[in-house]
Enzyme design. Sequence first.
Site, short mmCIF file in Angstrom:
data_model
loop_
_atom_site.label_atom_id
_atom_site.label_comp_id
_atom_site.label_asym_id
_atom_site.label_seq_id
_atom_site.Cartn_x
_atom_site.Cartn_y
_atom_site.Cartn_z
N TYR A 1 71.72 71.86 98.27
CA TYR A 1 71.19 72.25 96.95
C TYR A 1 70.72 71.04 96.13
CZ TYR A 1 76.20 71.85 95.51
OH TYR A 1 77.49 71.44 95.28
N THR B 1 79.67 73.68 79.42
CA THR B 1 79.87 72.83 78.23
C THR B 1 79.52 71.38 78.58
OG1 THR B 1 82.13 72.32 78.83
CG2 THR B 1 81.80 74.27 77.45
N LYS C 1 74.01 65.75 92.74
CA LYS C 1 73.72 65.48 94.15
C LYS C 1 72.25 65.05 94.32
CE LYS C 1 77.71 66.72 96.19
NZ LYS C 1 78.63 65.74 96.79
P1 NAP Z 1 87.53 68.49 98.50
O1 NAP Z 1 88.52 68.83 99.56
O2 NAP Z 1 87.62 69.15 97.18
O3 NAP Z 1 87.55 66.91 98.32
C1 NAP Z 1 87.08 66.25 97.19
C2 NAP Z 1 87.88 64.97 97.09
O4 NAP Z 1 87.40 64.22 95.98
C3 NAP Z 1 89.36 65.22 96.89
O5 NAP Z 1 90.07 64.61 97.94
C4 NAP Z 1 89.67 64.57 95.56
O6 NAP Z 1 90.93 63.91 95.64
C5 NAP Z 1 88.52 63.59 95.39
N1 NAP Z 1 88.24 63.33 93.99
C6 NAP Z 1 87.91 64.24 93.04
N2 NAP Z 1 87.79 63.64 91.85
C7 NAP Z 1 88.02 62.32 92.05
C8 NAP Z 1 88.05 61.19 91.20
N3 NAP Z 1 87.80 61.29 89.89
N4 NAP Z 1 88.34 59.99 91.74
C9 NAP Z 1 88.60 59.86 93.06
N5 NAP Z 1 88.58 60.90 93.92
C10 NAP Z 1 88.31 62.12 93.41
O7 NAP Z 1 86.02 68.68 98.96
P2 NAP Z 1 85.34 69.04 100.35
O8 NAP Z 1 85.11 70.50 100.35
O9 NAP Z 1 86.03 68.39 101.48
O10 NAP Z 1 83.93 68.34 100.10
C11 NAP Z 1 83.71 67.00 100.49
C12 NAP Z 1 82.28 66.61 100.15
O11 NAP Z 1 81.36 67.50 100.78
C13 NAP Z 1 81.96 66.65 98.67
O12 NAP Z 1 81.11 65.58 98.35
C14 NAP Z 1 81.24 67.98 98.50
O13 NAP Z 1 80.38 67.98 97.38
C15 NAP Z 1 80.47 68.04 99.80
N6 NAP Z 1 80.11 69.40 100.22
C16 NAP Z 1 81.09 70.35 100.38
C17 NAP Z 1 80.72 71.62 100.83
C18 NAP Z 1 81.78 72.68 101.07
O14 NAP Z 1 81.43 73.79 101.46
N7 NAP Z 1 83.05 72.39 100.89
C19 NAP Z 1 79.38 71.92 101.10
C20 NAP Z 1 78.41 70.93 100.92
C21 NAP Z 1 78.79 69.66 100.49
P3 NAP Z 1 91.95 63.75 94.39
O15 NAP Z 1 92.11 65.10 93.80
O16 NAP Z 1 93.16 63.18 95.04
O17 NAP Z 1 91.30 62.77 93.45
#
Ligand code: NAP
Length: 321
Positions: free
Chosen positions: A199, A158, A214
Amino acid sequence: MNTWIILTAAVAVIGGLAGTLYLRKRAQIMAKYKRRPTVDPVPAPVVTPGTTGVATRDFEGKVAIVTGGGTGLGRCIALGLARRGAKVVVASRKIENLQTVADEITAAGGEAMPYAFDVRNYNEVEALLAKTKEKFGRVDILVNNAAGNFYIPAENLTPNGWNAVVGIVLNGTWYCSHVVGNEMIKQRNGQILNIVANYAWSGQPGVVHSCSAKAGVLAMTRTLAVEWGGYGLRVNAFAPGAMVTDNASANLKYDSPNAQEMIKKIIPVGRLTSPEEMAETALFMMSPTAAYMNGEVLTADGGAWLPRGWMDLVDKDGKPK
Ligand code: NAP
């Protein structure tokens, strides 16, 4: 007549032999080029953020802001920066997570400030910078790590779902880069690390919102690297591989019965990674060791995004699968 039979038999034997040799050789060649069979992967190293590296206090005196620093990769980058000497502001919405990370940092002898804000709100980003300057006097490093994501077939996405992800990832990264980048321009010093994913260039069915956002962040990285390089800033992107974090595990069902077999098939090195391991690569990019790196995207995904090639169409004997 006898000669004729002997000749035919000889041709058949020689032909058969040659054919067998040819097939065996071909199978050897095909086996060489085929992807390795699913062997047990080399185990992941045990990593404590910030304890490895050439110079372990190479961020001494630096001030860093890590968005999304309360969980997952952001938390590990924040811990690593702090253990290598930086003062760290961990910023996101949920103050409880941020406070826990700040407490971990101070318990280990570092300095940290938890700060609650929403990356989608420009005024709140400005307030984050003001509070950082009030507490630590300056800002040298910005890690744009905050993100949101969820799996959905594109046809069911959406406008609200699209805006939620693009708002956090693309707009949020821009707001922070613009506000903090202007401060760094005044200082004539600073660096920004944007967390993307492979990606951004390969695409990924099921997360069109995140891929698009991204990809925008990657274009932003390269643009700002050129525009701001002359002000003493460097801007890079890091694409970590599939990490086992609480949120990713919940979304992608890493503990499902078929997950391990699928992972071995999809990721050439045969395993997922951890935020601890990925934080080390991110720290390398920000460290003085990588001071000449600007406008670059570094990928650490076990080779997951690379094509498998057409050799996979045949089995080990070179026959179609
Ligand atoms: P995660 O644990 O979900 O962390 C995302 C963080 O973003 C959370 O601490 C969240 O904190 C914060 N956040 C979300 N919305 C927000 C907002 N509106 N304002 C401020 N903070 C906000 O993610 P992760 O898995 O560690 O991933 C970290 C990074 O790596 C991301 O950029 C992700 O796209 C990238 N990445 C992850 C993977 C994977 O396999 N996990 C793979 C490739 C790339 P709050 O909820 O406290 O706001």
